[in-house]
Design a protein around this motif. Structure first.
Motif, short mmCIF file in Angstrom:
data_model
loop_
_atom_site.label_atom_id
_atom_site.label_comp_id
_atom_site.label_asym_id
_atom_site.label_seq_id
_atom_site.Cartn_x
_atom_site.Cartn_y
_atom_site.Cartn_z
N TRP A 305 0.79 -1.18 -0.01
CA TRP A 305 -0.04 0.06 0.15
C TRP A 305 0.88 1.15 -0.15
CZ3 TRP A 305 -4.47 -0.89 4.31
CH2 TRP A 305 -4.81 -2.23 4.02
N LEU A 306 1.80 1.19 0.88
CA LEU A 306 2.91 2.20 0.76
C LEU A 306 3.29 2.51 -0.40
CD1 LEU A 306 4.66 2.00 4.52
CD2 LEU A 306 2.72 3.38 3.68
N LEU A 307 4.00 1.46 -1.03
CA LEU A 307 4.50 1.59 -2.17
C LEU A 307 3.59 2.04 -3.25
CD1 LEU A 307 7.49 0.51 -2.88
CD2 LEU A 307 6.69 -1.24 -4.08
N GLN A 308 2.49 1.79 -3.32
CA GLN A 308 1.42 2.22 -4.20
C GLN A 308 1.26 3.52 -3.97
OE1 GLN A 308 -1.47 -0.80 -3.93
NE2 GLN A 308 -0.57 -2.09 -5.68
N GLY A 481 -0.73 5.39 4.52
CA GLY A 481 -0.31 5.17 5.88
C GLY A 481 -1.40 5.15 6.83
N ASP A 482 -2.54 6.20 6.59
CA ASP A 482 -3.65 6.33 7.30
C ASP A 482 -4.39 4.91 7.21
OD1 ASP A 482 -3.16 8.79 8.07
OD2 ASP A 482 -4.51 9.69 6.82
N LEU A 483 -4.52 4.28 6.23
CA LEU A 483 -5.36 3.11 5.89
C LEU A 483 -4.69 1.98 6.76
CD1 LEU A 483 -6.06 3.17 2.01
CD2 LEU A 483 -7.55 3.61 3.83
N ILE A 484 -3.38 1.80 6.72
CA ILE A 484 -2.65 0.78 7.62
C ILE A 484 -3.05 1.16 8.89
CG2 ILE A 484 -0.66 0.07 8.54
CD1 ILE A 484 0.83 0.47 5.58
N ARG A 485 -3.04 2.43 9.38
CA ARG A 485 -3.36 2.80 10.72
C ARG A 485 -4.58 2.38 11.13
NH1 ARG A 485 -4.03 7.93 12.78
NH2 ARG A 485 -4.31 8.87 11.20
N GLY A 486 -5.66 2.49 10.38
CA GLY A 486 -7.04 2.35 10.42
C GLY A 486 -7.14 0.87 10.90
N GLN A 487 -6.30 -0.19 10.22
CA GLN A 487 -6.62 -1.34 10.34
C GLN A 487 -5.86 -2.08 11.46
OE1 GLN A 487 -6.33 -4.05 6.94
NE2 GLN A 487 -7.90 -3.11 6.17
N THR A 488 -4.67 -1.52 11.71
CA THR A 488 -3.83 -1.91 12.96
C THR A 488 -3.92 -1.34 14.29
OG1 THR A 488 -1.87 -0.61 12.29
CG2 THR A 488 -2.29 -2.64 10.93
N PHE A 492 2.30 4.61 15.52
CA PHE A 492 3.52 4.61 15.53
C PHE A 492 4.45 4.30 14.31
CE2 PHE A 492 8.13 3.04 16.48
CZ PHE A 492 8.59 4.44 16.68
N MET A 493 4.24 2.96 13.80
CA MET A 493 5.09 2.55 12.73
C MET A 493 4.68 3.04 11.46
SD MET A 493 6.93 -0.61 13.11
CE MET A 493 7.88 -1.15 14.48
N PRO A 494 3.13 2.97 11.16
CA PRO A 494 2.78 3.61 9.77
C PRO A 494 3.10 5.12 9.73
CG PRO A 494 0.77 2.40 11.05
CD PRO A 494 2.24 2.49 11.82
N LEU A 495 2.97 5.99 10.64
CA LEU A 495 3.36 7.48 10.64
C LEU A 495 4.47 7.64 10.38
CD1 LEU A 495 0.69 9.06 13.18
CD2 LEU A 495 0.88 8.99 10.48
N PHE A 496 5.50 6.89 11.10
CA PHE A 496 7.02 7.04 10.76
C PHE A 496 7.52 6.54 9.54
CE2 PHE A 496 7.11 7.97 15.41
CZ PHE A 496 8.33 9.22 15.43
N ALA A 497 6.97 5.45 9.25
CA ALA A 497 7.19 4.85 7.87
C ALA A 497 6.95 6.10 6.65
CB ALA A 497 6.56 3.85 7.63
N VAL A 498 5.90 6.64 7.01
CA VAL A 498 5.38 7.62 5.78
C VAL A 498 6.44 8.99 5.82
CG1 VAL A 498 3.48 9.21 5.29
CG2 VAL A 498 2.75 6.89 5.85
N ALA A 499 6.39 9.08 7.28
CA ALA A 499 7.66 10.50 7.45
C ALA A 499 8.98 10.03 6.81
CB ALA A 499 7.48 10.64 8.91
N ILE A 500 9.36 8.90 7.06
CA ILE A 500 10.60 8.54 6.39
C ILE A 500 10.85 8.60 5.00
CG2 ILE A 500 12.59 6.72 6.54
CD1 ILE A 500 11.72 6.15 9.34
N ILE A 501 9.79 8.00 4.35
CA ILE A 501 9.74 7.74 3.05
C ILE A 501 9.78 9.28 2.32
CG2 ILE A 501 8.62 7.08 0.88
CD1 ILE A 501 7.40 4.64 2.65
#
Ligand code: ARG
Length: 525
Positions: A305-308, A481-488, A492-501
């Motif tokens: 999802w992040l990649l897309q 990232g929000d979609l991941i957050r909404g499911q899991t 922490f992880m999804p937001l930081f991953a998005v920020a780092i990308i």
């Protein structure tokens, strides 16, 4: 001589370009290709299991399944558009979507703006609290003030999803079993509210019962308090302007209720979402991190999802930047011509002068409006009003971000042109160039060199600005990232991953800018 004639030609070409760009090409482009089979466009907000939720890249659940059965009955192709809940009714009202189906409660207020089919389900509101919280019944949320009146406990905060009936009830005063709007925090999604509850930002979440049950099933630290009141009915929303579609959808829906299809679909998705899921029960920090990583990125291949999303972000940024540069050149051209060549234009007078005056006025107006309003608002206006007929969110986003960036690029170009010594203009003239030849051969090449670093920085801001695209349902990097957050339910992880990308891309781009700047400086010597 032919030299003099070039001026009106240039201007005419400019006008033609502007009118085609904004008049015909844009809506045509935005409308996209015509569909073959008639499509039934359903708007939903996929944060509401078991009614609608994401499974991989698809939106599944009771509502999509029932809508699919309805579309089949009507011989139509179902297309699902995933947007924020508070955008659904607005979009149905303007005819952007054919139907809205998202666990939508029928209410008198909503009937003012859309039509509803017969209801297909009953529901009640539920209250979610943390297991370790002191609240054991809804009576615990209230206390009495000095005069003996029922009031909400001063520190009590409830979280709700914006625009839902849960918000409506919570905003009511305590004597009507609400809490008063001071005690209500409104979140974009129900999952955001649940996350806030988990980290104690709010004390309770009010949401419809079945989603509440699935949220609790996914989060072992939460529980539901029963709320015996507040029963509701869900229906499908259809535009008031489309009574024929309302009739068709209603007939199909009633057939599906009568033959038991709806009940079967309900049972299937309730079972799938309300069975408890195992939490991460590792007790070392590292073990929990590993479990979180796997939950957020590996399971269900959520990294894809992040990649897309990243791909979408880059596409929107690239095309917006191109459009921005085109608009920027046009606007800067008009404004500097007016500023620098006014005298000779005045002398010529007549059509060219009048045209330039109007163009300059339009250019100024454009700059004022675009730079004076936030890009999110522009995006919403573009999506819901100007290009309401289009369903190509990405194209709309490119147009909006491109037009926005164009205003800033125009000023960058203009300041670049203005920074060039007047002697250069004179040099051009003395070579026998007219104004436009001087611009093209002498000024613009130098201008580019001056503005390149600023221009590239504008692209960097543009990249980050596109992160609001999720507002209109585009799954860009931020939204992924929000979609991941909404499911899991882990922030922490999804937001930081998005920020780092984002950071990596910006760093990469900035280093290119630096290299380029160095090259340009060297070539000056
Ligand atoms: N039934 C509530 C309402 O109509 C909540 C619906 C929320 N739906 C959603 N997909 N988030 O306001």
């Amino acid at each position: 001589m032919c030299k003099k004639k070039r001026v009106p030609y240039f201007l005419m070409a400019l006008v033609l370009l502007l009118t085609t760009l904004f008049g015909t090409a844009v809506p045509a482009l935005a409308a996209g290709a015509a569909p073959k089979k008639k499509t039934l466009i359903m708007a939903t907000c996929s944060d509401f299991p078991p009614y609608e939720y994401k499974s991989g890249n698809d939106v599944v659940g009771i509502d999509p399944a029932v809508a699919k059965a309805i579309a089949d009955k009507l011989g139509m192709e179902l297309q699902i558009v995933d947007v924020s809940f508070d955008s659904i009714l607005a979009g149905v009202q303007t005819g952007k979507y054919d139907i809205g189906m998202s666990g939508i409660t029928v209410s008198e207020e909503r009937k003012q703006s859309v039509s509803f089919t017969d209801p297909y389900t009953k529901s009640v509101q539920a209250i979610i609290v943390r297991k370790d919280s002191p609240y054991t019944s809804s009576a615990d949320f209230y206390t009495k003030d000095a005069s003996g009146k029922k009031v909400t406990k001063p520190s009590f905060m409830v979280g709700v999803q914006t625009g839902t009936t849960g918000q409506l009830y919570s905003d009511e005063s305590p004597d009507k079993n609400g809490f008063g709007s001071d005690h209500v925090t409104k979140y974009k999604t129900g999952a955001d509210a649940v996350q806030a509850l988990k980290i104690s930002k709010v004390d309770a979440v009010i949401i419809d019962q079945l989603p509440a049950k699935s949220f609790v099933a996914a989060n072992s630290d939460l529980k539901i308090l029963p709320v015996p009141y507040l029963t509701e009915e869900y229906s499908i929303a259809v535009s008031k302007d489309n009574p024929e579609l309302l009739r068709q959808v209603n007939n199909a829906l009633n057939d599906l209720i009568a033959d038991g299809t709806v009940a079967k679909i309900r049972a299937k998705y309730i079972k799938a979402t309300t069975t408890a899921q195992g939490g991460d029960n590792s007790n070392t920090w590292w073990g929990r991190m590993k479990a979180q990583f796997s939950l957020n990125f590996v399971q269900g291949q959520k990294w894809k999802w992040l990649l897309q999303g990243l791909g979408r972000t880059l596409i929107i940024t690239l095309f917006s930047a191109i459009l921005g540069v085109i608009i920027g050149i046009l606007l800067a051209g008009i404004r500097t011509t007016w500023d620098k060549d006014r005298e000779s234009l005045e002398k010529k007078g007549g059509f060219t002068y009048g045209l330039m005056k109007v163009l300059n006025f339009i250019a100024n107006l454009y700059l004022t409006i675009i730079r004076g309003t936030p890009v999110v608002v522009q995006l919403l206006i573009g999506y819901f009003i100007i290009f309401a007929a289009s369903n190509s969110e990405t194209v709309i986003a490119v147009l909006v971000f491109g037009m926005n960036s164009g205003a800033y690029v125009a000023e960058i170009f203009r300041s670049g042109i203005m920074a060039i010594d007047n002697g250069q203009f004179e040099a051009g003239r003395s070579l026998g160039f007219n104004y436009f030849q001087t611009m093209r051969h002498i000024i613009i090449p130098q201008m580019f060199k001056v503005v390149l670093p600023t221009l590239l920085n504008e692209f960097i801001s543009l990249l980050k600005e596109t992160s609001v695209a999720g507002y209109v349902g585009i799954v860009d990097l931020t939204k992924a990232g929000d979609l991941i957050r909404g499911q899991t339910f882990s922030a922490f992880m999804p937001l930081f991953a998005v920020a780092i990308i984002y950071l990596c891309i910006v760093l990469l781009f900035s280093s290119l800018v630096k290299k380029l700047e160095k090259r340009l400086r060297n070539s000056d010597r």
